[in-house]
Design an enzyme around this catalytic site. Structure first.
Site, PDB file in Angstrom:
ATOM      1  CD  GLU A  43       0.559  12.602  -1.738  1.00 23.26           C
ATOM      2  OE1 GLU A  43       0.029  13.687  -2.018  1.00 23.26           O
ATOM      3  OE2 GLU A  43       0.588  12.127  -0.595  1.00 23.26           O
ATOM      4  CE  LYS A 102      -2.535 -14.029  -4.534  1.00 19.94           C
ATOM      5  NZ  LYS A 102      -2.968 -12.626  -4.471  1.00 19.94           N
ATOM      6  CG  ASP A 133      -9.274 -10.216  -7.958  1.00 23.24           C
ATOM      7  OD1 ASP A 133      -8.090 -10.410  -8.305  1.00 23.24           O
ATOM      8  OD2 ASP A 133      -9.610  -9.975  -6.792  1.00 23.24           O
ATOM      9  CB  THR A 175      -1.461  -9.673  -6.049  1.00 22.78           C
ATOM     10  OG1 THR A 175      -1.876 -10.967  -6.473  1.00 22.78           O
ATOM     11  CG2 THR A 175      -2.372  -9.184  -4.958  1.00 22.78           C
ATOM     12  CE1 TYR A 226       3.873  10.209   0.462  1.00 26.08           C
ATOM     13  CE2 TYR A 226       5.463  10.953   2.097  1.00 26.08           C
ATOM     14  CZ  TYR A 226       4.269  10.331   1.780  1.00 26.08           C
ATOM     15  OH  TYR A 226       3.474   9.831   2.774  1.00 26.08           O
ATOM     16  NE  ARG A 282       3.877  -9.805   0.231  1.00 31.95           N
ATOM     17  CZ  ARG A 282       2.954 -10.758   0.155  1.00 31.95           C
ATOM     18  NH1 ARG A 282       1.691 -10.493   0.337  1.00 31.95           N
ATOM     19  NH2 ARG A 282       3.293 -12.008  -0.093  1.00 31.95           N
TER      20      ARG A 282
HETATM   21  N1  DSN Z   1      -4.320 -14.211   0.274  1.00 29.43           N
HETATM   22  C1  DSN Z   1      -4.489 -14.545  -1.119  1.00 29.43           C
HETATM   23  C2  DSN Z   1      -4.472 -15.998  -1.347  1.00 29.43           C
HETATM   24  O1  DSN Z   1      -3.767 -16.700  -0.650  1.00 29.43           O
HETATM   25  O2  DSN Z   1      -5.143 -16.479  -2.232  1.00 29.43           O
HETATM   26  C3  DSN Z   1      -5.684 -13.897  -1.685  1.00 29.43           C
HETATM   27  O3  DSN Z   1      -5.598 -12.556  -1.517  1.00 29.43           O
END
Ligand code: DSN
Length: 426
Positions: free
Chosen positions: A64, A237, A208, A234, A62, A243
Site C-alpha cells: 500500500e 487489450k 479513456d 486497460t 502487500y 489484466r
Molecule cells: N469489456 C471491454 C470490451 O470488451 O470492450 C470494455 O471494458
C-alpha cells in the site's frame, strides 16, 4: 509426464497435484484459446514473460502506498518493479505522470471521477449504445447513478462522432469533465477538436484509451497524451499486457490521481500485475511491436472489407483501428443469434449494438470483431479473408449442428497453422 508438464512445463505440476479440477480448466481454456479463432476486440495473447510475472511470488506482497512511501515493510524489491514500470510508461507515451496501480480499466475510471469531480457534477461522454462504456455515465453504473451524465453520440448519416453535438452539449451543460474514448467505435477520435471544446467550457479532458492505447504505443495512430489532462486504459487489450489498468496524466494532476487510487479507492496494488505492466511497456517500445500494431489495423481493414464482400455492412464504412462493427441485418439474423452460431462454429466474437440499433442491447443488429489476438498469432490478410468467409457461413448455416461442426473443423485447421504459445508443449 504430467498433463501440466505437457502443457506448461514442470512449474505447474503442483497445481495439478493439488487441485486437478482447476488444473483441468486451465488446460481446457488453453486448448480453447488455441483451437478457436479469437475475435473479441478487447482480448489478446500476452507474452509468456507477462504470464510468468503474473504467476510469480510478487503476488504475495502487500505494498500500500507508492515507491519509497509504503505502509508496509519489505517493499524494497517491489518498489524497483513499480519505479521501472512508471519510467517506461512515461517514456513510451511521452507522459508527465503515470500510475500503474489500477486493478482494471473501471477502477482507473472510478479514480478519475474521484480526482476531478464530486457526486452530482455534470460529465459529458459518449453514450453506451453508440459505443461508449458503462463507466461513461450509464444509468446502471455508478457513473450514471452518482453523476449528472450527459451523452453525445455519432451522426446517423456517417456514424462518426458528432463533434457539433458534442460542442453544443458542452456549451449547454458546462460539464466538469468531458470523456472521449469508446469500446465499439472503429474510427479515430479528433483529440485536438475535443481539447478545443474542453478549453472553451473549462472542462477536464479525459480520454479513456482502453481500446486503442496499444495502437498508440505502437505508433500506428495518433496519441491523445499531448492533448488530454488524463488518459486511462486497460493493459490487456491491443497493448497485450496483463489484466489491469493504468493512468497517465499531466504533472499538475499527479497528486490528485495518485491519492484517488490509493487511499481513495484501492488498498494494496497487485504487484505481480504491476510487474506484468512493466514488462509489456518494454515489449511495446520495440520495432517488432510497432510492426504488430500496424498489422492489427491492416488485418482489421481486410476483415471488414471481406465481411462487406460477404454482404454485411461495416459501420462508418470500415475501420481505422483494431476493431470493426458489423451491421448484419442483411443476413436476417440478429447479433445474438450470430454470436451463438459463430460460437458453435469455433469463432469467438460478441454481439454488439450498432448506432441507432432497432434491437435491444441483449439482441442487437451487429457483431464486433477485432484483430489483436489473431495478429499476435501471426495471421495476415489471407487468413482474414478466410475468417470472413467462415463467419458468413457460420451466421447463415451455423444453426445446423452438422454444418457448424464442419465449419469448426475448418477453423481448427486454420488455427493449427498459427499456434498460440508455441513455446508451451502440446
Ligand atoms: N469489456 C471491454 C470490451 O470488451 O470492450 C470494455 O471494458
Amino acid at each position: 509426464m504430467s498433463r501440466f508438464e505437457k502443457y506448461y512445463g514442470p512449474d505447474f505440476n503442483s497445481l495439478e497435484k493439488q487441485d486437478p479440477e482447476i488444473a483441468a480448466v486451465v488446460i481446457s481454456e488453453l486448448v480453447r484459446q488455441r483451437q478457436d479463432v479469437q475475435l473479441i476486440a478487447s482480448e489478446n495473447f500476452t507474452s509468456s514473460a507477462v504470464l510468468a510475472a503474473m504467476g510469480s511470488t510478487l503476488s504475495n506482497k502487500y505494498a500500500e502506498g507508492y515507491p519509497g512511501k509504503r505502509y508496509y515493510g519489505g517493499c524494497e524489491e517491489v518498489d524497483k518493479v513499480e519505479i521501472i514500470g512508471i519510467d517506461r510508461a512515461k517514456k513510451l507515451f511521452g507522459a508527465e505522470h503515470a500510475n500503474l496501480q489500477p486493478h482494471s480499466g473501471a477502477s482507473a475510471n472510478v479514480a478519475i471521477y474521484q480526482a476531478f469531480t464530486k457526486p452530482g457534477d455534470t460529465i459529458l461522454a459518449m453514450s453506451l449504445p453508440h459505443g461508449g462504456h458503462l463507466t461513461h455515465g450509464s444509468k446502471v453504473n455508478f457513473s450514471g447513478k452518482w453523476f449528472n451524465a450527459v451523452s453525445y453520440g455519432v451522426r446517423q448519416d456517417n456514424e462518426l462522432i458528432d463533434y457539433d453535438q458534442l460542442r453544443d452539449l458542452a456549451l449547454e451543460h458546462k460539464p466538469k469533465m468531458i470523456c472521449s474514448g469508446a469500446t465499439a467505435y472503429p474510427s479515430l477520435i479528433d483529440f485536438e477538436k475535443v481539447r478545443q471544446i474542453c478549453d472553451e467550457v473549462g472542462a477536464i479532458m479525459w480520454v479513456d484509451a482502453a481500446h486503442f492505447i496499444g495502437l498508440v504505443a505502437g505508433k500506428a495512430i495518433p496519441s491523445p497524451v499531448p492533448y488530454a489532462d488524463v488518459v486511462s486504459f486497460t493493459t490487456h487489450k491491443v497493448l497485450r499486457g496483463p489484466r489491469g489498468g493504468m493512468i497517465l496524466s499531466k504533472d499538475k494532476h499527479a497528486a490528485a490521481i495518485d491519492k484517488a487510487i490509493f487511499p481513495g479507492m484501492q488498498g494494496g496494488p497487485i504487484m505481480s500485475a504491476v510487474a506484468g505492466k512493466a514488462i509489456v511497456l518494454k515489449e511495446c517500445a520495440t520495432a517488432e511491436y510497432q510492426s504488430y500494431a500496424k498489422k492489427v489495423i491492416e488485418n482489421c481493414q481486410e476483415l471488414a472489407k471481406s465481411l462487406e464482400n460477404e454482404g454485411m455492412r461495416a459501420v462508418s464504412g470500415g475501420t481505422q483501428t483494431h476493431l470493426a462493427l458489423i451491421d448484419i441485418r442483411s443476413t436476417g439474423v440478429t447479433g445474438k443469434v450470430a454470436d451463438e452460431r459463430c460460437g458453435l462454429s469455433g469463432i469467438t466474437l460478441n454481439k454488439n449494438a450498432i448506432p441507432y440499433d432497432p434491437q435491444t442491447p441483449t439482441v442487437t443488429s451487429g457483431i464486433r470483431v477485432g484483430t489483436a489476438a489473431t495478429t499476435t498469432q501471426g495471421m495476415g490478410k489471407n487468413e482474414m479473408k478466410q475468417i470472413a468467409s467462415l463467419i458468413a457461413r457460420a451466421i447463415k448455416e451455423g444453426e445446423n449442428e452438422v454444418k457448424a461442426k464442419a465449419i469448426r473443423a475448418e477453423v481448427h485447421q486454420l488455427t493449427n497453422q498459427f499456434p498460440v504459445y508455441p513455446e508451451l508443449k502440446n
